[in-house]
Design an enzyme around this catalytic site. Structure first.
Site, short mmCIF file in Angstrom:
data_model
loop_
_atom_site.label_atom_id
_atom_site.label_comp_id
_atom_site.label_asym_id
_atom_site.label_seq_id
_atom_site.Cartn_x
_atom_site.Cartn_y
_atom_site.Cartn_z
N ASP A 30 -10.94 5.94 7.55
CA ASP A 30 -9.34 5.71 7.46
C ASP A 30 -8.79 6.82 8.17
O ASP A 30 -8.73 7.91 7.27
CB ASP A 30 -9.07 5.26 5.90
CG ASP A 30 -7.62 5.00 6.05
OD1 ASP A 30 -6.81 4.93 6.87
OD2 ASP A 30 -7.20 4.74 4.63
N GLY B 197 -10.38 7.17 -4.83
CA GLY B 197 -9.10 6.55 -4.58
C GLY B 197 -9.14 5.08 -4.70
O GLY B 197 -9.95 4.43 -3.91
N ILE B 198 -8.02 4.72 -5.03
CA ILE B 198 -7.92 3.09 -5.08
C ILE B 198 -7.92 2.79 -3.64
O ILE B 198 -8.29 1.53 -3.33
CB ILE B 198 -6.74 2.55 -5.74
CG1 ILE B 198 -6.85 2.77 -7.32
CG2 ILE B 198 -6.44 1.06 -5.52
CD1 ILE B 198 -7.99 1.98 -7.91
N ASP B 199 -7.49 3.51 -2.78
CA ASP B 199 -7.27 3.21 -1.37
C ASP B 199 -8.66 3.00 -0.73
O ASP B 199 -8.95 1.91 0.13
CB ASP B 199 -6.42 4.06 -0.61
CG ASP B 199 -6.70 5.16 -0.57
OD1 ASP B 199 -7.20 5.90 -1.55
OD2 ASP B 199 -6.46 6.00 0.19
N ARG B 200 -9.56 3.97 -1.04
CA ARG B 200 -10.89 3.84 -0.67
C ARG B 200 -11.60 2.70 -1.32
O ARG B 200 -12.64 2.01 -0.53
CB ARG B 200 -11.74 5.27 -0.95
CG ARG B 200 -10.82 6.33 -0.23
CD ARG B 200 -11.40 7.55 -0.83
NE ARG B 200 -12.97 7.78 -0.21
CZ ARG B 200 -13.99 8.76 -0.64
NH1 ARG B 200 -13.37 9.70 -1.52
NH2 ARG B 200 -14.89 8.89 -0.16
N LYS C 170 3.22 0.91 3.36
CA LYS C 170 2.94 -0.22 4.24
C LYS C 170 2.77 -1.45 3.09
O LYS C 170 2.22 -1.61 2.39
CB LYS C 170 1.83 -0.30 5.02
CG LYS C 170 1.83 0.86 6.07
CD LYS C 170 0.66 0.93 6.89
CE LYS C 170 0.61 -0.29 7.81
NZ LYS C 170 -0.43 -0.20 8.91
N THR D 129 2.39 9.36 2.80
CA THR D 129 3.61 9.51 3.47
C THR D 129 4.50 8.42 3.63
O THR D 129 5.68 8.69 3.96
CB THR D 129 3.18 10.16 4.94
OG1 THR D 129 2.36 9.27 5.57
CG2 THR D 129 2.34 11.44 4.59
N ASP E 186 0.82 -1.28 -0.11
CA ASP E 186 -0.18 0.02 -0.07
C ASP E 186 1.04 1.30 -0.10
O ASP E 186 1.46 1.62 1.11
CB ASP E 186 -1.02 -0.06 1.35
CG ASP E 186 -1.75 1.32 1.54
OD1 ASP E 186 -2.26 1.97 0.61
OD2 ASP E 186 -1.45 1.80 2.70
#
Length: 244
Positions: free
Chosen positions: A117, A94-97, A13, A10, A6
């Site tokens: 998140d 967002g891909i993370d979402r 991970k 910043t 991921d």
């Protein structure tokens, strides 16, 4: 065995999974990416797939350099997801979402889910009990709030995250801590209360870098898991393999 990565705003991970079993988690900076992935692959020689979710500014080629030793997969908007996406601008989501929404859908079926998140930004993502992704909210995270107070004023200091001694700050520093931390907590609880008023049969999933700090301060009952995005990334990849 897969290595999921991921790339956040910043930091990076990563985690190694075999099916649903998580073996180890790694956290490192973007400039250390190649060395750390090489070290992980040296330790876990059975890794066959590298799976990436990225909202950061790392070039794809940094990962494609490993395509001679394992299969490289970038999670994208074109992949299969276990929910129907009703976001008005789906390509900007967002891909993370999307990965978090997928994890919530797969792990907590047949109920309304709110994923919070708390990282550089705090995002709220809502998936209803019928697996419809409806959207959410984006706001500055804790670190950005401290930085904004310092960067956009003439005299306020830049402080690090700290628990306020009291609701009433009796110094400039304590006033900043009270405003940032308490305001952040009240905001999250306020969002949760509004969602609860609209939707029953509800679960709240809290994740991100500030999970541990926030979990004990919220009045609402939550499922706190700082590794939820990594777990969701593994599950999203397995879903993709089965459905593409």
């Amino acid at each position: 065995m897969i290595l999921v990565v991921d790339v956040g705003n910043t930091r990076i991970k990563a985690a190694v999974f075999e099916d649903a079993t998580l073996f180890e988690i790694f956290v490192f900076s973007k400039i250390e990416l190649r060395k750390n992935i090489e070290n992980i692959l040296e330790k876990f020689r059975n890794v066959t797939d590298l799976v990436i979710s990225s909202v950061g500014d790392v070039e794809k080629q940094s990962f494609l350099n490993f395509d001679k030793v394992l299969k490289v997969h970038f999670i994208s908007h074109e992949d299969s997801f276990p929910f129907r996406n009703w976001y008005a601008t789906p390509k900007t989501l967002g891909i993370d979402r999307m990965v978090l929404a997928a994890g919530a859908t797969l792990q907590f079926p047949n109920q309304n889910r709110l994923v919070i998140d708390a990282g550089t930004c705090i995002t709220y993502d809502f998936i209803d009990e019928n697996d419809n992704y409806l959207g959410g909210a984006i706001a500055p995270g804790l670190r950005l709030r401290y930085e904004a107070l310092h960067n956009y004023t003439a005299k306020l200091p830049l402080l690090s995250l700290q628990t306020p001694q009291d609701l009433i700050g009796n110094s400039t520093s304590e006033s900043i801590h009270s405003g940032v931390v308490n305001g952040f907590v009240y905001e999250i609880d306020g969002f949760i209360d509004e969602y609860k008023a609209r939707y029953p049969n509800f679960i709240i999933i809290l994740t991100g870098g500030d999970t541990d700090f926030l979990a004990k301060r919220l009045k609402n009952t939550i499922f706190a898991n700082s590794n939820f995005l990594l777990e969701s990334l593994s599950q999203t990849f397995q879903y993709k393999i089965k459905n593409d």
